[in-house]
Design a protein around this motif. Structure first.
Motif, PDB file in Angstrom:
ATOM      1  N   ALA A  55       0.671  -1.197  12.040  1.00 24.91           N
ATOM      2  CA  ALA A  55       1.058  -0.819  10.681  1.00 24.91           C
ATOM      3  C   ALA A  55       2.491  -1.227  10.358  1.00 24.91           C
ATOM      4  CB  ALA A  55       0.878   0.684  10.492  1.00 24.91           C
ATOM      5  N   ALA A  56       3.385  -1.117  11.323  1.00 27.65           N
ATOM      6  CA  ALA A  56       4.789  -1.461  11.062  1.00 27.65           C
ATOM      7  C   ALA A  56       4.940  -2.951  10.772  1.00 27.65           C
ATOM      8  CB  ALA A  56       5.661  -1.050  12.251  1.00 27.65           C
ATOM      9  N   SER A  57       4.272  -3.798  11.557  1.00 33.46           N
ATOM     10  CA  SER A  57       4.383  -5.235  11.309  1.00 33.46           C
ATOM     11  C   SER A  57       3.682  -5.622  10.011  1.00 33.46           C
ATOM     12  CB  SER A  57       3.837  -6.038  12.494  1.00 33.46           C
ATOM     13  OG  SER A  57       2.460  -5.814  12.667  1.00 33.46           O
ATOM     14  N   LEU A  58       2.620  -4.925   9.648  1.00 32.70           N
ATOM     15  CA  LEU A  58       1.947  -5.169   8.375  1.00 32.70           C
ATOM     16  C   LEU A  58       2.871  -4.814   7.215  1.00 32.70           C
ATOM     17  CD1 LEU A  58      -0.537  -5.769   6.580  1.00 32.70           C
ATOM     18  CD2 LEU A  58      -1.252  -3.394   6.999  1.00 32.70           C
ATOM     19  N   ALA A  59       3.483  -3.656   7.276  1.00 35.07           N
ATOM     20  CA  ALA A  59       4.366  -3.220   6.186  1.00 35.07           C
ATOM     21  C   ALA A  59       5.576  -4.142   6.043  1.00 35.07           C
ATOM     22  CB  ALA A  59       4.823  -1.784   6.421  1.00 35.07           C
ATOM     23  N   ALA A  60       6.127  -4.595   7.172  1.00 33.57           N
ATOM     24  CA  ALA A  60       7.299  -5.472   7.123  1.00 33.57           C
ATOM     25  C   ALA A  60       6.932  -6.882   6.669  1.00 33.57           C
ATOM     26  CB  ALA A  60       7.975  -5.524   8.497  1.00 33.57           C
ATOM     27  N   GLY A  61       5.794  -7.383   7.133  1.00 31.33           N
ATOM     28  CA  GLY A  61       5.426  -8.767   6.869  1.00 31.33           C
ATOM     29  C   GLY A  61       4.655  -9.002   5.592  1.00 31.33           C
ATOM     30  N   ALA A  62       3.926  -7.984   5.134  1.00 40.30           N
ATOM     31  CA  ALA A  62       3.078  -8.148   3.951  1.00 40.30           C
ATOM     32  C   ALA A  62       2.914  -6.802   3.238  1.00 40.30           C
ATOM     33  CB  ALA A  62       1.723  -8.726   4.350  1.00 40.30           C
ATOM     34  N   PRO A  63       3.979  -6.309   2.622  1.00 36.80           N
ATOM     35  CA  PRO A  63       3.889  -4.987   1.997  1.00 36.80           C
ATOM     36  C   PRO A  63       2.788  -4.870   0.946  1.00 36.80           C
ATOM     37  CG  PRO A  63       5.970  -6.077   1.435  1.00 36.80           C
ATOM     38  CD  PRO A  63       5.295  -6.910   2.467  1.00 36.80           C
ATOM     39  N   GLU A  64       2.504  -5.964   0.232  1.00 39.32           N
ATOM     40  CA  GLU A  64       1.433  -5.910  -0.765  1.00 39.32           C
ATOM     41  C   GLU A  64       0.071  -5.741  -0.087  1.00 39.32           C
ATOM     42  OE1 GLU A  64       1.616  -9.830   0.874  1.00 39.32           O
ATOM     43  OE2 GLU A  64       3.254  -8.659   0.065  1.00 39.32           O
ATOM     44  N   LEU A  65      -0.090  -6.282   1.092  1.00 37.92           N
ATOM     45  CA  LEU A  65      -1.332  -6.129   1.843  1.00 37.92           C
ATOM     46  C   LEU A  65      -1.440  -4.713   2.402  1.00 37.92           C
ATOM     47  CD1 LEU A  65      -3.914  -7.380   2.898  1.00 37.92           C
ATOM     48  CD2 LEU A  65      -2.589  -8.435   4.748  1.00 37.92           C
ATOM     49  N   ALA A  66      -0.323  -4.146   2.819  1.00 40.19           N
ATOM     50  CA  ALA A  66      -0.324  -2.748   3.268  1.00 40.19           C
ATOM     51  C   ALA A  66      -0.762  -1.839   2.115  1.00 40.19           C
ATOM     52  CB  ALA A  66       1.063  -2.351   3.779  1.00 40.19           C
ATOM     53  N   ALA A  67      -0.297  -2.147   0.907  1.00 36.68           N
ATOM     54  CA  ALA A  67      -0.713  -1.374  -0.267  1.00 36.68           C
ATOM     55  C   ALA A  67      -2.213  -1.536  -0.515  1.00 36.68           C
ATOM     56  CB  ALA A  67       0.085  -1.800  -1.490  1.00 36.68           C
ATOM     57  N   ASP A  68      -2.735  -2.742  -0.315  1.00 39.81           N
ATOM     58  CA  ASP A  68      -4.179  -2.963  -0.473  1.00 39.81           C
ATOM     59  C   ASP A  68      -4.969  -2.070   0.488  1.00 39.81           C
ATOM     60  OD1 ASP A  68      -3.619  -4.943  -2.350  1.00 39.81           O
ATOM     61  OD2 ASP A  68      -4.169  -6.613  -1.023  1.00 39.81           O
ATOM     62  N   VAL A  69      -4.510  -1.981   1.742  1.00 38.43           N
ATOM     63  CA  VAL A  69      -5.194  -1.154   2.740  1.00 38.43           C
ATOM     64  C   VAL A  69      -5.196   0.311   2.289  1.00 38.43           C
ATOM     65  CG1 VAL A  69      -5.102  -0.279   5.120  1.00 38.43           C
ATOM     66  CG2 VAL A  69      -4.794  -2.734   4.665  1.00 38.43           C
ATOM     67  N   LEU A  70      -4.061   0.804   1.825  1.00 40.26           N
ATOM     68  CA  LEU A  70      -3.993   2.198   1.369  1.00 40.26           C
ATOM     69  C   LEU A  70      -4.848   2.424   0.129  1.00 40.26           C
ATOM     70  CD1 LEU A  70      -0.249   2.996   2.001  1.00 40.26           C
ATOM     71  CD2 LEU A  70      -2.229   4.035   3.112  1.00 40.26           C
ATOM     72  N   ARG A  71      -4.854   1.482  -0.783  1.00 33.76           N
ATOM     73  CA  ARG A  71      -5.684   1.594  -1.986  1.00 33.76           C
ATOM     74  C   ARG A  71      -7.162   1.677  -1.592  1.00 33.76           C
ATOM     75  NH1 ARG A  71      -4.370  -2.857  -3.992  1.00 33.76           N
ATOM     76  NH2 ARG A  71      -2.420  -2.108  -4.869  1.00 33.76           N
ATOM     77  N   GLU A  72      -7.564   0.840  -0.663  1.00 29.42           N
ATOM     78  CA  GLU A  72      -8.953   0.842  -0.220  1.00 29.42           C
ATOM     79  C   GLU A  72      -9.295   2.117   0.546  1.00 29.42           C
ATOM     80  OE1 GLU A  72     -11.769  -1.145  -0.820  1.00 29.42           O
ATOM     81  OE2 GLU A  72     -10.349  -1.487  -2.445  1.00 29.42           O
ATOM     82  N   ALA A  73      -8.349   2.682   1.273  1.00 28.82           N
ATOM     83  CA  ALA A  73      -8.594   3.965   1.942  1.00 28.82           C
ATOM     84  C   ALA A  73      -8.964   5.021   0.908  1.00 28.82           C
ATOM     85  CB  ALA A  73      -7.375   4.390   2.749  1.00 28.82           C
ATOM     86  N   GLY A  74      -8.253   5.040  -0.205  1.00 30.21           N
ATOM     87  CA  GLY A  74      -8.586   5.973  -1.282  1.00 30.21           C
ATOM     88  C   GLY A  74      -9.945   5.689  -1.890  1.00 30.21           C
ATOM     89  N   ALA A  75     -10.272   4.407  -2.061  1.00 36.13           N
ATOM     90  CA  ALA A  75     -11.572   4.027  -2.618  1.00 36.13           C
ATOM     91  C   ALA A  75     -12.708   4.427  -1.680  1.00 36.13           C
ATOM     92  CB  ALA A  75     -11.601   2.525  -2.898  1.00 36.13           C
ATOM     93  N   VAL A  76     -12.480   4.306  -0.382  1.00 28.18           N
ATOM     94  CA  VAL A  76     -13.477   4.749   0.596  1.00 28.18           C
ATOM     95  C   VAL A  76     -13.716   6.250   0.433  1.00 28.18           C
ATOM     96  CG1 VAL A  76     -13.864   5.192   3.062  1.00 28.18           C
ATOM     97  CG2 VAL A  76     -13.148   2.918   2.300  1.00 28.18           C
ATOM     98  N   ALA A  77     -12.656   7.019   0.318  1.00 25.09           N
ATOM     99  CA  ALA A  77     -12.793   8.466   0.163  1.00 25.09           C
ATOM    100  C   ALA A  77     -13.595   8.817  -1.088  1.00 25.09           C
ATOM    101  CB  ALA A  77     -11.420   9.125   0.132  1.00 25.09           C
ATOM    102  N   VAL A  78     -13.373   8.088  -2.169  1.00 21.90           N
ATOM    103  CA  VAL A  78     -14.138   8.321  -3.396  1.00 21.90           C
ATOM    104  C   VAL A  78     -15.608   7.984  -3.162  1.00 21.90           C
ATOM    105  CG1 VAL A  78     -14.493   7.528  -5.772  1.00 21.90           C
ATOM    106  CG2 VAL A  78     -12.180   8.032  -4.955  1.00 21.90           C
ATOM    107  N   GLU A  79     -15.882   6.823  -2.598  1.00 29.79           N
ATOM    108  CA  GLU A  79     -17.275   6.415  -2.348  1.00 29.79           C
ATOM    109  C   GLU A  79     -17.997   7.359  -1.395  1.00 29.79           C
ATOM    110  OE1 GLU A  79     -18.027   2.412  -1.110  1.00 29.79           O
ATOM    111  OE2 GLU A  79     -17.587   1.641  -3.105  1.00 29.79           O
TER     112      GLU A  79
END
Length: 119
Positions: A55-79
């Motif tokens: 997670a640390a290397s993801l956040a440092a190297g591709a913060p927009e992708l880290a946001a995508d992962v968190l957004r999808e985590a929320g979408a999974v919870a909804v589904e």
């Protein structure tokens, strides 16, 4: 190189469809699939399709992708119909924290009492 598929990575192989998984959601940048050893009634992993070891290397190297992962985590919870009752998103970083696959991934856990503090 960060972001590039790794030949020896289980999750890169799942992204490439070389290893089967029960996929529940997929976007251009992420893949969500059921954990093969669930720790709760709902236990879904959300991964970036690009390889980052944690997670640390993801956040440092591709913060927009880290946001995508968190957004999808929320979408999974909804589904999974657990967003209203509550869910937990966990990133284990490093073997001492329980990370066993060194490709960044979020665990979405729900469907049972999730006590604090966790293990």
């Amino acid at each position: 190189m960060a972001g590039e598929p790794q030949a020896d990575c289980l999750f890169c192989k799942i992204v490439a469809r070389e290893v089967p998984a029960t996929v529940v959601r997929e976007t251009e940048t992420t893949l969500a699939f059921r954990d093969i050893n669930p720790q709760a009634p709902t236990h879904v992993l959300v991964i970036p399709k690009a390889h980052y070891p944690d997670a640390a290397s993801l956040a440092a190297g591709a913060p927009e992708l880290a946001a995508d992962v968190l957004r999808e985590a929320g979408a999974v919870a909804v589904e999974e119909k657990t967003a209203g009752s509550g869910y937990r998103v966990v990133f284990n970083t490093g073997s001492g924290a329980g990370q066993t696959v060194f490709h960044a991934h979020a665990h979405v856990l729900a469907g049972r009492g999730l006590e604090w503090p966790p293990g």
